[in-house]
Write a protein that holds these residues in place. Sequence first.
Motif, PDB file in Angstrom:
ATOM      1  N   CYS A 106       0.849  -1.201   0.000  1.00  0.00           N
ATOM      2  CA  CYS A 106       0.000   0.000   0.000  1.00  0.00           C
ATOM      3  C   CYS A 106       0.879   1.243   0.000  1.00  0.00           C
ATOM      4  O   CYS A 106       0.498   2.288  -0.516  1.00  0.00           O
ATOM      5  N   CYS A 127      -4.736   2.537  -2.214  1.00  0.00           N
ATOM      6  CA  CYS A 127      -4.775   2.594  -0.740  1.00  0.00           C
ATOM      7  C   CYS A 127      -4.783   4.034  -0.253  1.00  0.00           C
ATOM      8  O   CYS A 127      -4.477   4.306   0.908  1.00  0.00           O
ATOM      9  N   SER A 157      -8.749   6.391   3.790  1.00  0.00           N
ATOM     10  CA  SER A 157      -7.533   5.635   4.106  1.00  0.00           C
ATOM     11  C   SER A 157      -6.611   6.465   5.000  1.00  0.00           C
ATOM     12  O   SER A 157      -6.649   7.685   4.968  1.00  0.00           O
TER      13      SER A 157
END
Length: 493
Positions: A144, A160, A165
């Motif tokens: 990520c 990501c 996030s």
Amino acid sequence: MKKIQLIIFMLAVFHVSVSSQQQPESFCGTTGVDPWLTEYFTNRDDFRTESFDPIYVPLTIHLTGTDQGKGHFSIETLYESLCTLNSDFEDSNIQFYIQEPINYINRTVYHNHEHFSAGIQMMQLNNVPGTANCYFVANPAGNCGYYASQGNAIALSQGCSGPNSHTWAHELGHFFSLPHTFVGWEGIRWEHGKTALDYEGQVRRVIERVERDNCTFASDGFCDTPADYLSYRWNCTGNYESNEVMYDQVVTPFRSDGSLFMSYASDGCMSRFSYEQTEAMRANLNSKRNDLVRTSFPDPNIDDKVISFGYPSDSVSIPFDNALAFWPEVPEASHYIIEVSRLPNFGFIVARERIERNEYQFEGLKPGIRYYWRVKAVNANSFCGEFSPTMVFVAAQPTATNDLFTDNEWSVLKTALYSGEPLEMRFDLPESLDAEWMVVDAMGRPLARGDWSFPRGTTWLDTPTSPSWMPGLYFIRVVYNGEQSVRRFTIIR
Ligand SMILES: [Zn+2]
């Protein structure tokens, strides 16, 4: 029947291949403890300051794409994620802003890099000194994200880095010296039913005990981040703890704390840095990274709901091949983000651009189609603004009209007016003219009309506007002998 089964099977394969491409193998590629942090723990008093003043940090944003210039991170998502990032760092009193320009890098080998070496090369070649460099790529070596000390920058996966996030906060945590809360366990998977004793010798740091009697030198070295052995992405309970119950070396049971950004808990669990983590990040900024410290934001803040109207709206028909949108200028804005869609919920975007002027030329419209658009104002440090209300228009076949005046012959000197302020205009005509004029609103409703006699040459004219005209877009039209010209103006408030 066979055909149907085959189609379902093919769809399933397709789905799997898509999700495996988007799903990184691991959350974060950063391991170990920053040598600066070891020094910090040894001489902590030397780093201590009384000040908790806000620290402002310039970010250079690098957006990679393929060699063909495709696949860049969505500019709108970038701003939404910056809004989340500053919210994540609010309690630490560290705030970020964009150091322009945003750097577009069109190289597939960086955009989709399988190995850290390519990412580090990308960083070394593109970093802007005096800023924190953040690279948004399609694939950061199967993660990520990661912080690479050799590259002195962070790389983030587009997939990501959505507004919900916290990967960006996590990787900047590494950038400012923080290890994982489970540091030493990276790559070692905790197995249900075991105790920490089973992992001694495998874990690369002293394993932290639940009692925290070894917390100053075990694992991440912070005493206000509890023991954590989970090095895979995990979902939390309603208390933001792991479902997994682990046992330390003295077989004391515990669950990991998923509220910490430096854990591997899911985004929905994470919400904070600990106090000691914040102290370390601020000390890192004030010493090793003091070239990044600024004392204020560069730009004034923009109100969240600043753009309340624009043109075209209210389903007006405008020529599909020469369609211009405009909206009131926001003096504090450096850029506007405009989105155009054929759906009112913007589920499918026809165009999305970051532009500097408060007008936009639509491209590629199809006649007979209804289009929806909206716009928001942003600048180096205002990320959280809302879009204007959604506006709708119909792209139509143009109707032939002859323009009465050229731009030089008739100009409106100031197109953004306060209520009641007169509209100042200048005419410069090759011959005298008696014409009719009319002011209409954005819906085409006439508000005022009259006749003008223009002499040859230059004429300055002030047309009063009414204090009863609401903020919005207006047009003034001059008609003579079947020909007309139109100019627009806005009433700001
Ligand atoms: Zn990490």
